[in-house]
Write an enzyme that holds these catalytic residues in place. Sequence first.
Site, PDB file in Angstrom:
ATOM      1  N   ILE A 100      14.538  64.958   5.951  1.00 33.50           N
ATOM      2  CA  ILE A 100      13.813  66.173   5.572  1.00 33.50           C
ATOM      3  C   ILE A 100      12.356  65.844   5.221  1.00 33.50           C
ATOM      4  O   ILE A 100      11.445  66.640   5.490  1.00 33.50           O
ATOM      5  CB  ILE A 100      14.509  66.942   4.422  1.00 33.50           C
ATOM      6  N   ALA A 101      12.136  64.666   4.654  1.00 39.66           N
ATOM      7  CA  ALA A 101      10.757  64.283   4.314  1.00 39.66           C
ATOM      8  C   ALA A 101       9.901  64.266   5.582  1.00 39.66           C
ATOM      9  O   ALA A 101       8.741  64.716   5.575  1.00 39.66           O
ATOM     10  CB  ALA A 101      10.741  62.917   3.631  1.00 39.66           C
ATOM     11  N   SER A 155       9.727  53.999  -0.405  1.00 37.58           N
ATOM     12  CA  SER A 155      11.114  53.829   0.044  1.00 37.58           C
ATOM     13  C   SER A 155      11.688  52.674  -0.755  1.00 37.58           C
ATOM     14  O   SER A 155      10.948  51.863  -1.332  1.00 37.58           O
ATOM     15  CB  SER A 155      11.119  53.509   1.543  1.00 37.58           C
ATOM     16  N   ARG A 156      13.024  52.548  -0.745  1.00 40.64           N
ATOM     17  CA  ARG A 156      13.625  51.366  -1.373  1.00 40.64           C
ATOM     18  C   ARG A 156      13.360  50.133  -0.516  1.00 40.64           C
ATOM     19  O   ARG A 156      13.610  49.016  -0.963  1.00 40.64           O
ATOM     20  CB  ARG A 156      15.131  51.594  -1.562  1.00 40.64           C
ATOM     21  N   LYS A 161      16.258  70.832  -2.741  1.00 39.86           N
ATOM     22  CA  LYS A 161      17.506  71.453  -3.153  1.00 39.86           C
ATOM     23  C   LYS A 161      18.644  70.502  -2.797  1.00 39.86           C
ATOM     24  O   LYS A 161      18.488  69.736  -1.847  1.00 39.86           O
ATOM     25  CB  LYS A 161      17.683  72.830  -2.539  1.00 39.86           C
TER      26      LYS A 161
HETATM   27  N1  LIG Z   1      15.002  72.105   2.640  1.00 36.40           N
HETATM   28  C1  LIG Z   1      15.714  71.754   3.687  1.00 36.40           C
HETATM   29  O1  LIG Z   1      15.702  72.395   4.738  1.00 36.40           O
HETATM   30  C2  LIG Z   1      16.540  70.517   3.592  1.00 36.40           C
HETATM   31  C3  LIG Z   1      17.154  70.003   4.760  1.00 36.40           C
HETATM   32  C4  LIG Z   1      17.860  68.824   4.662  1.00 36.40           C
HETATM   33  C5  LIG Z   1      17.983  68.190   3.446  1.00 36.40           C
HETATM   34  N2  LIG Z   1      17.406  68.720   2.330  1.00 36.40           N
HETATM   35  C6  LIG Z   1      17.543  68.057   1.025  1.00 36.40           C
HETATM   36  O2  LIG Z   1      16.749  66.880   1.030  1.00 36.40           O
HETATM   37  C7  LIG Z   1      17.414  65.813   0.357  1.00 36.40           C
HETATM   38  C8  LIG Z   1      17.516  64.640   1.306  1.00 36.40           C
HETATM   39  O3  LIG Z   1      18.230  64.997   2.454  1.00 36.40           O
HETATM   40  P1  LIG Z   1      18.027  64.220   3.870  1.00 36.40           P
HETATM   41  O4  LIG Z   1      18.902  64.926   4.827  1.00 36.40           O
HETATM   42  O5  LIG Z   1      16.602  64.024   4.164  1.00 36.40           O
HETATM   43  O6  LIG Z   1      18.704  62.825   3.496  1.00 36.40           O
HETATM   44  P2  LIG Z   1      18.442  61.403   4.181  1.00 36.40           P
HETATM   45  O7  LIG Z   1      17.952  61.559   5.575  1.00 36.40           O
HETATM   46  O8  LIG Z   1      19.658  60.592   3.935  1.00 36.40           O
HETATM   47  O9  LIG Z   1      17.218  60.820   3.349  1.00 36.40           O
HETATM   48  C9  LIG Z   1      17.294  60.590   1.983  1.00 36.40           C
HETATM   49  C10 LIG Z   1      16.482  59.348   1.662  1.00 36.40           C
HETATM   50  O10 LIG Z   1      16.633  59.126   0.259  1.00 36.40           O
HETATM   51  C11 LIG Z   1      16.560  57.721   0.004  1.00 36.40           C
HETATM   52  N3  LIG Z   1      17.634  57.350  -0.949  1.00 36.40           N
HETATM   53  C12 LIG Z   1      17.449  57.062  -2.262  1.00 36.40           C
HETATM   54  N4  LIG Z   1      18.587  56.772  -2.860  1.00 36.40           N
HETATM   55  C13 LIG Z   1      19.550  56.859  -1.920  1.00 36.40           C
HETATM   56  C14 LIG Z   1      20.947  56.642  -1.931  1.00 36.40           C
HETATM   57  N5  LIG Z   1      21.597  56.245  -3.047  1.00 36.40           N
HETATM   58  N6  LIG Z   1      21.632  56.842  -0.802  1.00 36.40           N
HETATM   59  C15 LIG Z   1      21.010  57.221   0.327  1.00 36.40           C
HETATM   60  N7  LIG Z   1      19.667  57.438   0.410  1.00 36.40           N
HETATM   61  C16 LIG Z   1      18.943  57.246  -0.709  1.00 36.40           C
HETATM   62  C17 LIG Z   1      16.660  57.014   1.333  1.00 36.40           C
HETATM   63  O11 LIG Z   1      15.366  56.526   1.597  1.00 36.40           O
HETATM   64  P3  LIG Z   1      14.901  55.033   1.217  1.00 36.40           P
HETATM   65  O12 LIG Z   1      16.143  54.193   1.091  1.00 36.40           O
HETATM   66  O13 LIG Z   1      14.055  54.666   2.378  1.00 36.40           O
HETATM   67  O14 LIG Z   1      14.168  55.122  -0.071  1.00 36.40           O
HETATM   68  C18 LIG Z   1      16.973  58.087   2.349  1.00 36.40           C
HETATM   69  O15 LIG Z   1      16.312  57.907   3.570  1.00 36.40           O
HETATM   70  C19 LIG Z   1      18.749  66.380  -0.124  1.00 36.40           C
HETATM   71  O16 LIG Z   1      18.657  66.762  -1.462  1.00 36.40           O
HETATM   72  C20 LIG Z   1      18.956  67.600   0.776  1.00 36.40           C
HETATM   73  O17 LIG Z   1      19.713  68.655   0.183  1.00 36.40           O
HETATM   74  C21 LIG Z   1      16.680  69.863   2.401  1.00 36.40           C
END
Ligand SMILES: NC(=O)c1ccc[n+]([C@@H]2O[C@H](COP(=O)([O-])OP(=O)(O)OC[C@H]3O[C@@H](n4cnc5c(N)ncnc54)[C@H](OP(=O)(O)O)[C@@H]3O)[C@@H](O)[C@H]2O)c1
Length: 350
Positions: free
Chosen positions: A28-29, A49-50, A110
């Site tokens: 999402i970022a 990032s970690r 969220k």
């Molecule tokens: N607004 C929207 O449309 C929307 C859409 C999707 C998701 N979201 C929200 O955005 C957030 C992230 O979702 P995402 O789909 O982007 O997830 P994702 O692709 O898995 O990315 C999350 C990032 O968080 C970091 N992280 C830190 N602690 C972690 C852990 N214990 N386990 C796994 N990753 C960890 C990781 O980056 P590093 O390890 O590189 O630090 C990972 O790449 C959620 O809260 C989700 O509800 C919002």
Amino acid sequence: MTASPSTPAYAPVVDRPVRWGVVGAGRIAAKVMGDLAGMPGGRLHAVASRSADRARAFADEHGAPVSYGSYDELLADPDVDAVYLATPHRQHHAVALAAVEAGKHLLVEKAFTVTHAGAQQVVDAARARGVFVMEAMWTRFQPAVGRLRELVADGAVGEVRSVRADLGLRVPFDPSDRLWDPAQGGGALLDLGVYPVAWLQMVLGGTPASLEVAGATGPNGVDAESTVLWRTEDGRHGVGTCSLLSPLPGQAAVFGTEGWIEVPPRFHHPDRVVLHRTGGGRSVETSEEVVAPATGTGYSHELDEVHRCLAAGLTESPTMPLDDTLAVMAVLEQALHALGVHHDEDPAAI
Ligand SMILES: NC(=O)c1ccc[n+]([C@@H]2O[C@H](COP(=O)([O-])OP(=O)(O)OC[C@H]3O[C@@H](n4cnc5c(N)ncnc54)[C@H](OP(=O)(O)O)[C@@H]3O)[C@@H](O)[C@H]2O)c1
């Protein structure tokens, strides 16, 4: 000291773009920073990032001059005005508290946290520190949703009596998938149900006088699907459904005494709403499509709100205030507990 609306608790960000720092450089970022790229009000300054390699790769792809291999380093960077927190939900609480402590303004994806108590702690800390914090509930900032709220406020459907919304995807069970993994705050309610619940909260306001919940859990005990029935003190009501088992259409509607407004799929980022008026009679007299598409992929509007609030010295968004976030978190938690699901915040997220 608690900030008062008339005296900003911080120096407003004026005459220059807001400098963003991203924490959690995942899927999402990347999308949200894609929308930021075209906006004059802000620019991506740093990514954390970690893993230093992942941070560098994200920074290169999105044009950030600085990258960090730990979240702490980004929070210590004096050139970061605002943090966009995009880790999984269970990793929001600890990072959000650290960001507030570091004096950073904050946009939190969220679901805001995985517990109501955790959300309350972040809100209390932010209000005490006088920084801006907002949940990234992008639905509220979609132009079509803004039009719907204006129509409702103008009485276009008479007195609003009830509301409904659904959001569901069939996601094959995989305990390592963020959507199913309890260590990342997995489950339907916090990821998808947050949208229908926030929709009910936006239309009905406040918190429910009573809540009924039906649903089911998956093989590892996280919630897989559910429906909530929200009743207000004065007898209005709303139904919200979410699922990781069924591909629900993603529709919403607001029903009044003189018609209804339909929000075609997917309601959490619609490009139009359809107003059906009965004028108090039994059948529809007029149906009108109100088209108001989003800019970019739809995230620019919430970013705009942060830029606008920081320029005005506000600590909360009037459109997505923290009390609304707390109300949503209270309902999500009540629903989770009714299904026997209990989350805790990850203390090791930072
Ligand atoms: N607004 C929207 O449309 C929307 C859409 C999707 C998701 N979201 C929200 O955005 C957030 C992230 O979702 P995402 O789909 O982007 O997830 P994702 O692709 O898995 O990315 C999350 C990032 O968080 C970091 N992280 C830190 N602690 C972690 C852990 N214990 N386990 C796994 N990753 C960890 C990781 O980056 P590093 O390890 O590189 O630090 C990972 O790449 C959620 O809260 C989700 O509800 C919002």
